[in-house]
Design an enzyme around this catalytic site. Structure first.
Site, PDB file in Angstrom:
ATOM      1  N   LYS A 150      -1.902  -1.515  16.839  1.00  0.00           N
ATOM      2  CA  LYS A 150      -2.544  -0.844  15.702  1.00  0.00           C
ATOM      3  C   LYS A 150      -3.396   0.323  16.173  1.00  0.00           C
ATOM      4  O   LYS A 150      -3.414   1.389  15.561  1.00  0.00           O
ATOM      5  CB  LYS A 150      -3.397  -1.854  14.933  1.00  0.00           C
ATOM      6  CG  LYS A 150      -3.641  -1.453  13.486  1.00  0.00           C
ATOM      7  CD  LYS A 150      -2.350  -1.446  12.682  1.00  0.00           C
ATOM      8  CE  LYS A 150      -2.556  -0.833  11.317  1.00  0.00           C
ATOM      9  NZ  LYS A 150      -1.300  -0.719  10.565  1.00  0.00           N
ATOM     10  N   ILE A 176       0.825  -1.209   0.000  1.00  0.00           N
ATOM     11  CA  ILE A 176       0.000   0.000   0.000  1.00  0.00           C
ATOM     12  C   ILE A 176       0.857   1.255   0.000  1.00  0.00           C
ATOM     13  O   ILE A 176       0.549   2.231  -0.691  1.00  0.00           O
ATOM     14  CB  ILE A 176      -0.943  -0.009   1.225  1.00  0.00           C
ATOM     15  CG1 ILE A 176      -1.960  -1.155   1.090  1.00  0.00           C
ATOM     16  CG2 ILE A 176      -1.674   1.321   1.358  1.00  0.00           C
ATOM     17  CD1 ILE A 176      -2.808  -1.382   2.334  1.00  0.00           C
ATOM     18  N   TYR A 226      -1.532  -7.173  18.913  1.00  0.00           N
ATOM     19  CA  TYR A 226      -1.652  -6.502  17.602  1.00  0.00           C
ATOM     20  C   TYR A 226      -2.666  -5.371  17.671  1.00  0.00           C
ATOM     21  O   TYR A 226      -2.420  -4.270  17.163  1.00  0.00           O
ATOM     22  CB  TYR A 226      -2.049  -7.499  16.516  1.00  0.00           C
ATOM     23  CG  TYR A 226      -2.362  -6.831  15.198  1.00  0.00           C
ATOM     24  CD1 TYR A 226      -1.363  -6.162  14.481  1.00  0.00           C
ATOM     25  CD2 TYR A 226      -3.647  -6.857  14.666  1.00  0.00           C
ATOM     26  CE1 TYR A 226      -1.649  -5.535  13.279  1.00  0.00           C
ATOM     27  CE2 TYR A 226      -3.941  -6.228  13.464  1.00  0.00           C
ATOM     28  CZ  TYR A 226      -2.936  -5.575  12.769  1.00  0.00           C
ATOM     29  OH  TYR A 226      -3.216  -4.945  11.589  1.00  0.00           O
TER      30      TYR A 226
END
Length: 451
Positions: free
Chosen positions: A206, A56, A202
């Site tokens: 994030k 990305i 995680y």
């Protein structure tokens, strides 16, 4: 020959001849409106993109390069990786081939000196920095006991600390820019416990990126735009191929959708700030109607991304139905995932019940709901670590509660007191009233879990 005016980040104006003089946000083919068109708004801008050697990050770099932007490719990969394609140098070649200028920099965003050196080199090369894209990220979809601290440190170091540190070192230069923007590739802050229970480390890492958006957008309001962008569906990248296994690609969209959405966001003025955006929604607002163009395999069912509306169990089921081998299987559940507001409420209930709650309660509840979301639901706080879901309870109910489904949702959200609901006739209770009162304590825990 048509004429287009490009306004550079330094305020100068450039007149360009060519075919790109269509309305800036749309590209029209004979089949109709299909994709976001470059506007020239990023011409002359300098973008500092972390993790831009592939995926990305690189797609965003190439989109900006089509405007003639300068791109700092800040990533670790200087030598070819045995499993992952691309290096900072191959990405730089692609940026320049697309019409931009590139500065490849070897950067581990956990290292303050390396980031500082790359920022200084960018300023010396291009005269400043206008846009920061915090894209670099690490992922391990594993439970608490299965996640080594080395991986916990890696995720927190790259996702949270790296984003904060890179922002801190770039912000002084953004404050001098005419088009200052920070874009973090991170999700909306969905605090439903289902997004924590299977991979707490995680999710914390994030969400750390998203909290940077929440805080910095307010801290620098009026000076720097700070926003978050997240994909509606899984995006085909080398990392996704490794996580999902064979067959995952056809369930994904390409990175182009994120690049187009990022371009739309970065083209906005600095007072557009503090938003948690989803790629598909951004593009719909800009007139894009055909999303099959972004699908790896047009027409194939798409895998929803994490942290939005789908529960992890649903994602696993969809992947397996379409031939993928998920690397993030959730623990088996006796109760199938359910949708709607009642299902969402029970998702939260399942997230807060445990053996301690069961031991303190020792009751089985049945809910007979009427109205828009009618049905029978249960809550077993008598055996094991508890269970909850749709249908008849596994054992005879100690308490049966009858009410409208809308009032049920309000009650468990803390918007309607059970006592008031009972006194006004909105809630009818049969069975052990002591156990009914105990349920209020669970509702209090649920409301804390929502905060």
């Amino acid at each position: 020959m048509l004429i287009r005016r490009n306004i550079r980040c330094d305020g100068s104006v450039k007149w360009v001849k060519g075919e790109k003089s269509l309305p800036w946000c749309l590209l029209v083919f004979c089949s109709g409106i299909v994709m976001l068109q470059n506007s020239g708004k990023l011409a002359g801008c300098t973008l500092f993109i972390t993790g831009a050697s592939r995926g990305i990050g690189k797609a965003i770099a190439l989109k900006a390069a089509q405007d003639g932007a300068n791109v700092v490719i800040a990533a670790k990969t200087a030598e070819p990786h045995p499993k992952l394609p691309g290096t900072i140098f191959t990405a730089a070649d692609e940026v320049e081939a697309a019409g931009g200028k590139a500065l490849p920099c070897v950067v581990d965003i956990r290292d303050e000196q390396q980031i500082g050196a790359a920022v200084q080199k960018a300023v010396e090369t291009f005269g400043g920095i206008d846009i920061l894209v915090n894209n670099a990220s690490a992922i391990s979809l594993t439970g608490t006991l299965e996640t080594p601290m080395k991986k916990v440190d890696l995720m927190l170091g790259i996702n949270l600390r790296g984003t904060y540190l890179t922002s801190k070192l770039v912000i002084p230069h953004l404050l001098k820019s005419r088009r200052p923007h920070i874009l973090n590739l991170s999700p909306p802050l969905n605090l439903n416990p289902v997004w924590f229970k299977n991979h707490t480390a995680y999710t914390m890492a994030k969400y750390g990126m998203s909290m940077c958006v929440l805080g910095m957008a307010e801290e620098f309001r009026g000076q720097i735009a700070v926003n978050a962008l997240w994909p509606r569906t899984a995006i085909q990248t080398a990392a996704m191929d490794m996580l999902g296994g064979d067959g995952i690609g056809k369930q994904c969209r390409t990175a182009d959708i994120m690049a187009d959405a990022a371009y739309a966001v970065l083209s906005k003025p600095k007072d557009y700030t503090g938003h948690f955006l989803v790629d598909e929604d951004v593009l719909k607002e800009h007139g894009v109607k055909d999303f099959d163009q972004y699908a790896v395999q047009p027409g194939h069912p798409l895998l929803p991304d994490f942290f939005l509306d789908e529960a992890p169990e649903s994602l696993v089921k969809q992947m397996e139905q379409h031939g993928a081998t998920p690397a993030f299987k959730a623990p088996p559940s006796d109760t199938p995932p359910s949708g709607g507001p009642i299902g969402s409420t029970f998702d939260i209930i399942r997230g807060v019940i445990n053996e301690d709650v069961v031991q303190a309660t020792q009751g089985v509840y049945r809910f007979d709901l009427s109205g828009d979301h009618s049905g029978v639901w249960f809550l077993d706080l008598k055996s094991g670590s508890g269970s909850a879901g749709q249908g008849e309870p596994p054992a005879k109910a100690d308490v049966v509660m009858t009410m409208d489904s809308g009032d049920f949702t309000k009650m468990f959200a803390g918007q309607l007191k059970p006592t008031m609901a009972f006194m006004t006739g909105k809630l009818r209770i049969k069975g052990d009233m002591t156990l009914a009162i105990k349920l209020e304590k669970l509702m209090g825990r649920m409301n804390k879990a929502r905060l």
